[in-house]
Design a protein around this motif. Structure first.
Motif, PDB file in Angstrom:
ATOM      1  N   MET A 141       0.836  -1.183   0.000  1.00 36.75           N
ATOM      2  CA  MET A 141       0.000   0.000   0.000  1.00 36.75           C
ATOM      3  C   MET A 141       0.880   1.245   0.000  1.00 36.75           C
ATOM      4  N   ILE A 142       0.606   2.168  -0.915  1.00 37.57           N
ATOM      5  CA  ILE A 142       1.373   3.401  -1.025  1.00 37.57           C
ATOM      6  C   ILE A 142       0.638   4.506  -0.280  1.00 37.57           C
ATOM      7  N   GLU A 143       1.318   5.110   0.687  1.00 36.90           N
ATOM      8  CA  GLU A 143       0.712   6.152   1.501  1.00 36.90           C
ATOM      9  C   GLU A 143       1.283   7.514   1.117  1.00 36.90           C
ATOM     10  N   LEU A 144       0.418   8.437   0.726  1.00 35.44           N
ATOM     11  CA  LEU A 144       0.840   9.800   0.460  1.00 35.44           C
ATOM     12  C   LEU A 144       0.907  10.567   1.778  1.00 35.44           C
ATOM     13  N   LYS A 145       1.975  11.315   1.973  1.00 35.67           N
ATOM     14  CA  LYS A 145       2.158  12.063   3.209  1.00 35.67           C
ATOM     15  C   LYS A 145       1.665  13.499   3.043  1.00 35.67           C
ATOM     16  N   THR A 146       1.149  14.048   4.117  1.00 41.62           N
ATOM     17  CA  THR A 146       0.737  15.444   4.123  1.00 41.62           C
ATOM     18  C   THR A 146       1.980  16.326   4.270  1.00 41.62           C
ATOM     19  N   PRO A 147       1.879  17.616   3.955  1.00 42.64           N
ATOM     20  CA  PRO A 147       3.018  18.511   4.187  1.00 42.64           C
ATOM     21  C   PRO A 147       3.510  18.485   5.638  1.00 42.64           C
ATOM     22  N   ALA A 148       2.608  18.374   6.582  1.00 44.51           N
ATOM     23  CA  ALA A 148       3.012  18.320   7.991  1.00 44.51           C
ATOM     24  C   ALA A 148       3.791  17.039   8.282  1.00 44.51           C
ATOM     25  N   GLU A 149       3.372  15.933   7.691  1.00 39.16           N
ATOM     26  CA  GLU A 149       4.084  14.667   7.904  1.00 39.16           C
ATOM     27  C   GLU A 149       5.460  14.693   7.238  1.00 39.16           C
ATOM     28  N   ILE A 150       5.536  15.330   6.089  1.00 38.77           N
ATOM     29  CA  ILE A 150       6.836  15.468   5.423  1.00 38.77           C
ATOM     30  C   ILE A 150       7.789  16.286   6.288  1.00 38.77           C
ATOM     31  N   GLN A 151       7.284  17.310   6.931  1.00 40.63           N
ATOM     32  CA  GLN A 151       8.125  18.103   7.819  1.00 40.63           C
ATOM     33  C   GLN A 151       8.619  17.277   9.002  1.00 40.63           C
ATOM     34  N   ARG A 152       7.799  16.353   9.474  1.00 40.66           N
ATOM     35  CA  ARG A 152       8.236  15.478  10.566  1.00 40.66           C
ATOM     36  C   ARG A 152       9.322  14.517  10.081  1.00 40.66           C
ATOM     37  N   MET A 153       9.202  14.041   8.847  1.00 44.67           N
ATOM     38  CA  MET A 153      10.274  13.232   8.264  1.00 44.67           C
ATOM     39  C   MET A 153      11.547  14.064   8.104  1.00 44.67           C
ATOM     40  N   HIS A 154      11.371  15.342   7.816  1.00 43.58           N
ATOM     41  CA  HIS A 154      12.527  16.216   7.633  1.00 43.58           C
ATOM     42  C   HIS A 154      13.329  16.337   8.929  1.00 43.58           C
ATOM     43  N   VAL A 155      12.660  16.291  10.056  1.00 41.90           N
ATOM     44  CA  VAL A 155      13.361  16.314  11.348  1.00 41.90           C
ATOM     45  C   VAL A 155      14.301  15.121  11.447  1.00 41.90           C
ATOM     46  N   ALA A 156      13.789  13.936  11.118  1.00 36.90           N
ATOM     47  CA  ALA A 156      14.631  12.738  11.120  1.00 36.90           C
ATOM     48  C   ALA A 156      15.731  12.859  10.076  1.00 36.90           C
ATOM     49  N   GLY A 157      15.394  13.423   8.923  1.00 41.25           N
ATOM     50  CA  GLY A 157      16.363  13.558   7.851  1.00 41.25           C
ATOM     51  C   GLY A 157      17.535  14.447   8.215  1.00 41.25           C
ATOM     52  N   ARG A 158      17.261  15.529   8.907  1.00 45.50           N
ATOM     53  CA  ARG A 158      18.352  16.418   9.313  1.00 45.50           C
ATOM     54  C   ARG A 158      19.294  15.717  10.288  1.00 45.50           C
ATOM     55  N   PHE A 159      18.725  14.889  11.167  1.00 46.21           N
ATOM     56  CA  PHE A 159      19.590  14.152  12.094  1.00 46.21           C
ATOM     57  C   PHE A 159      20.421  13.108  11.353  1.00 46.21           C
ATOM     58  N   VAL A 160      19.820  12.396  10.414  1.00 42.63           N
ATOM     59  CA  VAL A 160      20.563  11.422   9.611  1.00 42.63           C
ATOM     60  C   VAL A 160      21.718  12.110   8.885  1.00 42.63           C
ATOM     61  N   ALA A 161      21.460  13.290   8.331  1.00 47.26           N
ATOM     62  CA  ALA A 161      22.514  14.041   7.646  1.00 47.26           C
ATOM     63  C   ALA A 161      23.641  14.388   8.609  1.00 47.26           C
ATOM     64  N   GLU A 162      23.282  14.765   9.819  1.00 46.27           N
ATOM     65  CA  GLU A 162      24.279  15.099  10.843  1.00 46.27           C
ATOM     66  C   GLU A 162      25.141  13.888  11.170  1.00 46.27           C
ATOM     67  N   VAL A 163      24.516  12.729  11.313  1.00 43.51           N
ATOM     68  CA  VAL A 163      25.264  11.511  11.628  1.00 43.51           C
ATOM     69  C   VAL A 163      26.244  11.179  10.508  1.00 43.51           C
ATOM     70  N   LEU A 164      25.795  11.248   9.261  1.00 39.27           N
ATOM     71  CA  LEU A 164      26.681  10.896   8.149  1.00 39.27           C
ATOM     72  C   LEU A 164      27.824  11.894   8.006  1.00 39.27           C
ATOM     73  N   SER A 165      27.571  13.152   8.271  1.00 35.77           N
ATOM     74  CA  SER A 165      28.662  14.127   8.263  1.00 35.77           C
ATOM     75  C   SER A 165      29.689  13.796   9.336  1.00 35.77           C
ATOM     76  N   GLU A 166      29.211  13.393  10.513  1.00 35.64           N
ATOM     77  CA  GLU A 166      30.104  13.033  11.615  1.00 35.64           C
ATOM     78  C   GLU A 166      30.913  11.788  11.285  1.00 35.64           C
ATOM     79  N   VAL A 167      30.276  10.774  10.700  1.00 38.31           N
ATOM     80  CA  VAL A 167      31.003   9.562  10.330  1.00 38.31           C
ATOM     81  C   VAL A 167      32.081   9.885   9.293  1.00 38.31           C
ATOM     82  N   GLY A 168      31.752  10.720   8.309  1.00 32.98           N
ATOM     83  CA  GLY A 168      32.744  11.106   7.318  1.00 32.98           C
ATOM     84  C   GLY A 168      33.904  11.864   7.934  1.00 32.98           C
ATOM     85  N   ARG A 169      33.622  12.674   8.931  1.00 29.18           N
ATOM     86  CA  ARG A 169      34.659  13.440   9.617  1.00 29.18           C
ATOM     87  C   ARG A 169      35.581  12.537  10.436  1.00 29.18           C
ATOM     88  N   LEU A 170      35.007  11.504  11.045  1.00 22.46           N
ATOM     89  CA  LEU A 170      35.767  10.638  11.935  1.00 22.46           C
ATOM     90  C   LEU A 170      36.493   9.509  11.227  1.00 22.46           C
TER      91      LEU A 170
END
Length: 273
Positions: free
Chosen positions: A1-30
């Motif tokens: 089943m394919i679920e379309l996300k609302t703009p508010a839900e996409i923004q909540r995913m963006h919160v997780a996305g920013r943290f994932v980006a932070e982790v990968l930047s840190e791993v690349g640095r280390l």
């Protein structure tokens, strides 16, 4: 089943996305000569714990894996490209390291991967990484309302062809949202104008990965780590992307970095390791 996300839900995913980006930047640095993969794993565990996030990998047991995955990040070296199980390996000069991580924050997931070079960078390795990065940007550009899923696959395949790299279609992109893997498989090669019509609210993990001289894969005895069948080096780039009325929105975009090679390693905290 394919679920379309609302703009508010996409923004909540963006919160997780920013943290994932932070982790990968840190791993690349280390990631540096002399650093053990298990040190990186435990450092990332500490970051996840401190943020109050939840690993999408821990206890994950899909059909293609061997038992539950008991790590929070995939770390794949040289000819390994996907699902690399962190183990007792110390990074060496010139190693190619792929880090892939997915986390959930407040019930919404994001997934991203990057490949870096440890220490001295060989031009052929930089070229391979560059190909996956360009393929990912081409895929993102194709992720627009009115296009079709095949347009994304074709965009990735066209970059691989231009660079002369073969493409494996067994593993590719996927839907993402409330869980790491939702419906939709997005091969890294395909025909334009085919497949599902793209609509605002679709959220996708796009992930081109190439091996230098083969499209065949083999598994390590650990049942997880996937390598190129001929031992050639590999690279992998991935972002979580939301399709919006205004076009693609990258939810895991990292801050610009000076090079695909590492070149600026930090230090691991003993309390995290």
């Amino acid at each position: 089943m394919i679920e379309l996300k609302t703009p508010a839900e996409i923004q909540r995913m963006h919160v997780a996305g920013r943290f994932v980006a932070e982790v990968l930047s840190e791993v690349g640095r280390l990631a540096d000569v002399g650093v053990n993969l298990l040190e990186l794993e435990h450092h990332v565990r500490g970051m996840i714990r401190q943020r109050g996030a939840e690993s999408c990998y821990w206890d994950y047991a899909p059909s293609f894996g061997k038992g539950p995955f008991r790590n929070v990040i995939c770390l794949s070296v040289n000819d390994a490209v996907l699902h690399g199980l962190p183990h007792d390996y110390t990074l060496r000069d010139g190693d190619v390291l792929t880090a892939d991580i997915a986390v959930s924050i407040d019930g919404w997931a994001a997934d991203s991967a990057r490949t870096v070079i440890v220490g001295t960078a060989a031009e052929e390795d930089l070229r391979l990484i560059r190909a996956t990065e360009e393929a990912l940007e081409a895929a993102i550009e194709a992720a627009r309302p009115g296009n079709r899923l095949g347009d994304i696959s074709a965009a990735i395949g066209a970059v691989a062809q231009a660079y002369g790299y073969p493409v494996n279609t067994e593993f590719g992109g996927h839907g993402i949202g409330r869980t790491m893997h939702e419906d939709l498989h997005i091969p890294n090669k395909g025909k334009p104008g085919r497949g599902l019509k793209l609509r605002p609210g679709l959220t996708l993990a796009l992930e081109p990965w190439f091996a230098r001289t083969t499209d065949k894969i083999v598994y390590d005895p650990d049942g997880w780590t996937i390598r190129s069948a001929d031992g050639s080096r590999t690279a992998h780039s991935e972002h979580t992307v939301a399709i919006t009325e205004d076009g693609p929105l990258v939810l895991t975009r990292r801050a610009p970095e000076h090079t695909a090679a590492n070149g600026a390693a930090g230090t691991l905290s003993t309390k995290d390791a």
